[in-house]
Write a protein that holds these residues in place. Sequence first.
Motif, PDB file in Angstrom:
ATOM      1  N   ARG A  96       0.697  -1.316  -0.566  1.00 28.55           N
ATOM      2  CA  ARG A  96      -0.336  -0.147   0.337  1.00 28.55           C
ATOM      3  C   ARG A  96       0.750   1.247   0.146  1.00 28.55           C
ATOM      4  O   ARG A  96       0.748   2.387  -0.751  1.00 28.55           O
ATOM      5  CB  ARG A  96      -0.856  -0.092   1.337  1.00 28.55           C
ATOM      6  N   MET A  97       1.758   1.186   0.628  1.00 31.15           N
ATOM      7  CA  MET A  97       3.029   2.541   0.852  1.00 31.15           C
ATOM      8  C   MET A  97       3.387   2.658  -0.683  1.00 31.15           C
ATOM      9  O   MET A  97       3.654   3.528  -0.726  1.00 31.15           O
ATOM     10  CB  MET A  97       4.268   2.219   1.945  1.00 31.15           C
ATOM     11  N   ALA A  98       3.765   1.350  -1.664  1.00 31.35           N
ATOM     12  CA  ALA A  98       4.036   1.186  -2.815  1.00 31.35           C
ATOM     13  C   ALA A  98       3.444   2.328  -3.374  1.00 31.35           C
ATOM     14  O   ALA A  98       3.602   3.407  -4.607  1.00 31.35           O
ATOM     15  CB  ALA A  98       4.774   0.132  -3.344  1.00 31.35           C
ATOM     16  N   GLN A  99       1.860   1.554  -3.430  1.00 27.30           N
ATOM     17  CA  GLN A  99       0.326   2.591  -4.148  1.00 27.30           C
ATOM     18  C   GLN A  99       0.622   3.884  -3.780  1.00 27.30           C
ATOM     19  O   GLN A  99       0.225   4.798  -4.780  1.00 27.30           O
ATOM     20  CB  GLN A  99      -0.458   1.786  -4.221  1.00 27.30           C
ATOM     21  N   ILE A 100       1.253   4.637  -3.125  1.00 30.34           N
ATOM     22  CA  ILE A 100       0.938   6.254  -2.553  1.00 30.34           C
ATOM     23  C   ILE A 100       1.940   6.759  -2.914  1.00 30.34           C
ATOM     24  O   ILE A 100       2.307   7.413  -3.561  1.00 30.34           O
ATOM     25  CB  ILE A 100       0.637   6.221  -0.974  1.00 30.34           C
ATOM     26  N   LYS A 101       3.451   5.866  -3.034  1.00 30.17           N
ATOM     27  CA  LYS A 101       4.424   6.944  -3.531  1.00 30.17           C
ATOM     28  C   LYS A 101       4.272   7.298  -4.686  1.00 30.17           C
ATOM     29  O   LYS A 101       3.898   6.313  -5.314  1.00 30.17           O
ATOM     30  CB  LYS A 101       5.707   5.858  -3.267  1.00 30.17           C
TER      31      LYS A 101
END
Length: 104
Positions: free
Chosen positions: A40-45
Motif C-alpha cells: 500500500r505504501m508503494a501505491q501511495i508513493k
Amino acid sequence: MTAVKSPAECQTKEDVRAEIDRVDQALLALFAERHRYVTRMAQIKTDPHEAYDKARIESIVEKQRERAIGLDLDEDQVELIWRTLIDWNINYEKGIIVARRRAE
C-alpha cells in the motif's frame, strides 16, 4: 488442536520443533500482513526515490534495537534482520513505483 507448550514444558526435540513450527507460521502471517502495508505504501508513493528514507530507516532500526534489548534479544541480530527486511522492502517499493510510472 493441541495446547501451546512453553519452552519449559517441552520434553522432547519434537515438542520444541512443533512449537517452533507454530511460531514460524505466526511469523509468516505477520510478515504477510506487513507486506500488505508495504504494498500500500508503494501505491501511495509517487517517486522511486521516496522508497529510501535514511532518517526513517535509522529511526526504525534504533527502535527495534531498543525493543530487542527489552525482550532480551541480541540487538545486533535484530538490526541485521530489520535492515535486510527494509532493504527488501525498498527494492520492492521501487519496483512497484517504476512499473506504475512506466504504465502511465
